[in-house]
Design an enzyme around this catalytic site. Structure first.
Site, PDB file in Angstrom:
ATOM      1  N   TYR A 137     -67.080  97.233  91.282  1.00 13.36           N
ATOM      2  CA  TYR A 137     -66.134  96.273  90.706  1.00 13.36           C
ATOM      3  C   TYR A 137     -66.929  95.118  90.077  1.00 13.36           C
ATOM      4  CZ  TYR A 137     -62.594  92.527  90.679  1.00 13.36           C
ATOM      5  OH  TYR A 137     -61.753  91.503  90.310  1.00 13.36           O
TER       6      TYR A 137
ATOM      7  N   SER B 245     -64.715  88.141  86.813  1.00 14.48           N
ATOM      8  CA  SER B 245     -64.537  87.757  88.220  1.00 14.48           C
ATOM      9  C   SER B 245     -65.782  87.001  88.663  1.00 14.48           C
ATOM     10  CB  SER B 245     -64.389  89.018  89.074  1.00 14.48           C
ATOM     11  OG  SER B 245     -64.509  88.701  90.451  1.00 14.48           O
TER      12      SER B 245
HETATM   13  N1  LIG Z   1     -56.798  87.957  92.456  1.00 17.67           N
HETATM   14  C1  LIG Z   1     -58.068  87.638  92.480  1.00 17.67           C
HETATM   15  O1  LIG Z   1     -58.515  87.011  93.442  1.00 17.67           O
HETATM   16  C2  LIG Z   1     -58.968  88.010  91.334  1.00 17.67           C
HETATM   17  C3  LIG Z   1     -60.256  87.457  91.316  1.00 17.67           C
HETATM   18  C4  LIG Z   1     -61.097  87.761  90.255  1.00 17.67           C
HETATM   19  C5  LIG Z   1     -60.670  88.574  89.231  1.00 17.67           C
HETATM   20  N2  LIG Z   1     -59.413  89.114  89.279  1.00 17.67           N
HETATM   21  C6  LIG Z   1     -59.019  89.972  88.149  1.00 17.67           C
HETATM   22  O2  LIG Z   1     -57.829  89.466  87.558  1.00 17.67           O
HETATM   23  C7  LIG Z   1     -57.082  90.536  86.961  1.00 17.67           C
HETATM   24  C8  LIG Z   1     -55.643  90.468  87.430  1.00 17.67           C
HETATM   25  O3  LIG Z   1     -55.664  90.607  88.824  1.00 17.67           O
HETATM   26  P1  LIG Z   1     -54.469  90.179  89.801  1.00 17.67           P
HETATM   27  O4  LIG Z   1     -55.123  89.628  90.988  1.00 17.67           O
HETATM   28  O5  LIG Z   1     -53.425  89.424  89.053  1.00 17.67           O
HETATM   29  O6  LIG Z   1     -53.994  91.664  90.177  1.00 17.67           O
HETATM   30  P2  LIG Z   1     -52.577  92.332  90.475  1.00 17.67           P
HETATM   31  O7  LIG Z   1     -52.899  93.571  91.211  1.00 17.67           O
HETATM   32  O8  LIG Z   1     -51.631  91.336  91.041  1.00 17.67           O
HETATM   33  O9  LIG Z   1     -52.088  92.714  88.997  1.00 17.67           O
HETATM   34  C9  LIG Z   1     -52.804  93.646  88.221  1.00 17.67           C
HETATM   35  C10 LIG Z   1     -51.834  94.388  87.318  1.00 17.67           C
HETATM   36  O10 LIG Z   1     -52.619  95.304  86.531  1.00 17.67           O
HETATM   37  C11 LIG Z   1     -51.915  96.522  86.454  1.00 17.67           C
HETATM   38  N3  LIG Z   1     -52.840  97.626  86.206  1.00 17.67           N
HETATM   39  C12 LIG Z   1     -53.825  98.069  87.029  1.00 17.67           C
HETATM   40  N4  LIG Z   1     -54.401  99.153  86.510  1.00 17.67           N
HETATM   41  C13 LIG Z   1     -53.778  99.398  85.325  1.00 17.67           C
HETATM   42  C14 LIG Z   1     -53.907 100.400  84.339  1.00 17.67           C
HETATM   43  N5  LIG Z   1     -54.799 101.398  84.470  1.00 17.67           N
HETATM   44  N6  LIG Z   1     -53.127 100.350  83.244  1.00 17.67           N
HETATM   45  C15 LIG Z   1     -52.194  99.369  83.122  1.00 17.67           C
HETATM   46  N7  LIG Z   1     -52.003  98.411  84.035  1.00 17.67           N
HETATM   47  C16 LIG Z   1     -52.786  98.424  85.137  1.00 17.67           C
HETATM   48  C17 LIG Z   1     -51.220  96.666  87.810  1.00 17.67           C
HETATM   49  O11 LIG Z   1     -50.120  97.572  87.764  1.00 17.67           O
HETATM   50  C18 LIG Z   1     -50.810  95.235  88.097  1.00 17.67           C
HETATM   51  O12 LIG Z   1     -49.503  94.961  87.640  1.00 17.67           O
HETATM   52  C19 LIG Z   1     -57.828  91.815  87.343  1.00 17.67           C
HETATM   53  O13 LIG Z   1     -58.650  92.211  86.256  1.00 17.67           O
HETATM   54  C20 LIG Z   1     -58.675  91.392  88.520  1.00 17.67           C
HETATM   55  O14 LIG Z   1     -59.834  92.191  88.661  1.00 17.67           O
HETATM   56  C21 LIG Z   1     -58.571  88.854  90.305  1.00 17.67           C
END
Ligand SMILES: NC(=O)c1ccc[n+]([C@@H]2O[C@H](COP(=O)([O-])OP(=O)(O)OC[C@H]3O[C@@H](n4cnc5c(N)ncnc54)[C@H](O)[C@@H]3O)[C@@H](O)[C@H]2O)c1
Length: 252
Positions: free
Chosen positions: A153, A140
């Protein structure tokens, strides 16, 4: 843009039920890959798998449980006989607030999902990987910069970058690449919920925050998938140990 060389290659994507994991999975299947979709949310996971058809294999697993990670890696090898790509994407923001207000349980939880799971999955999958395989770990922008209100985080995402760099060097002689992506704001459920958690009364709304960003918007999961699939695929063969920011200039 369609890439060549994905036909019948096998991928594992964690957190595949929504957001960026879903977008990456859809794109990989469209490119001809077979994808093991992993998530802890069965309903959403099976919905994605059903819509993508027989080139997917859905496995419900919680990545905080190492034995469940080992089981989906073994399940992928049993089903398709190989693993070419691993995208450690599942993530949570954990409890928001000042870092020093966090408990050790808060710390253990956010590190278990965001960092330890990636380590365990790579440990389990790498032994099945051969020359040309590629691993992409989700970091991130908050793993690079300060993350006030989301400090643990950010620390877990910084740890992902450290692991990525070391493993890129250690796995290079085997022809296995390891990279990391560091998104800024990407329009997903996670972004909306973390913004809601950080909202202060009278402070800017979600839409106002997005408008104040350099491009005036968040990225889409599909824009993130373009980068991630390129890193997973055969067109980035000399790219390893890198951290790619995808943030619409927010981190510039
Ligand atoms: N959206 C953003 O702005 C952003 C920015 C930087 C990094 N990220 C990172 O990108 C990745 C995806 O994020 P997103 O925004 O698509 O999130 P999201 O919440 O839309 O999707 C995340 C998915 O991970 C699954 N998940 C969470 N914990 C879990 C576990 N213990 N076991 C199995 N599955 C699990 C959830 O059920 C969900 O379906 C994450 O690692 C997040 O930290 C997101």
């Amino acid at each position: 843009m369609s890439q060549t060389g994905f036909q019948d290659r096998v991928a594992i994507v964690t957190g595949a039920a929504r957001g960026m994991g879903e977008a990456v999975s859809r794109r990989l299947v469209a490119e001809g890959a077979k994808v093991c979709l992993v998530d802890r949310d069965p309903e959403a996971l099976y919905r994605v798998a059903d819509s993508l058809g027989e080139r997917t294999h859905a496995i419900v697993a919680d990545v905080t449980a190492p034995e469940q990670i080992e089981a989906f890696v073994a399940g992928t090898v049993e089903r398709w006989g190989r693993i070419d790509m691993l995208h450690n994407n599942a993530g949570v923001t954990g409890r928001s607030g000042p870092a020093l207000d966090s408990t050790l349980d808060d710390l253990d939880f956010v590190f278990a999902v965001n960092f330890r799971a990636a380590f365990v999955a790579i440990k389990a999958a790498a032994m099945h990987m051969t020359e040309g395989a590629s691993i992409v770990n989700m970091s991130s922008l908050f793993g690079i910069r300060a993350a006030p209100g989301m400090g643990l985080y950010g620390a877990s995402k910084a740890a992902v970058i450290g692991l990525t760099k070391t493993l890129a060097v250690e796995l290079a002689p085997r022809g296995i690449r390891v990279n990391s992506v560091a998104p800024g704001a990407i329009e997903t459920d996670l972004l909306r919920s973390s913004n809601a958690a950080l909202h202060v009364p009278g402070g800017p709304s979600y839409d106002e925050k997005l408008k104040s960003m350099p491009m005036g918007r968040a990225g889409t999961p599909e824009e993130a998938a373009n980068l991630i699939v390129w890193l997973l695929g055969p067109e980035s063969t000399f790219v390893s140990g890198a951290v790619y920011q995808i943030d619409g200039a927010r981190g510039a």
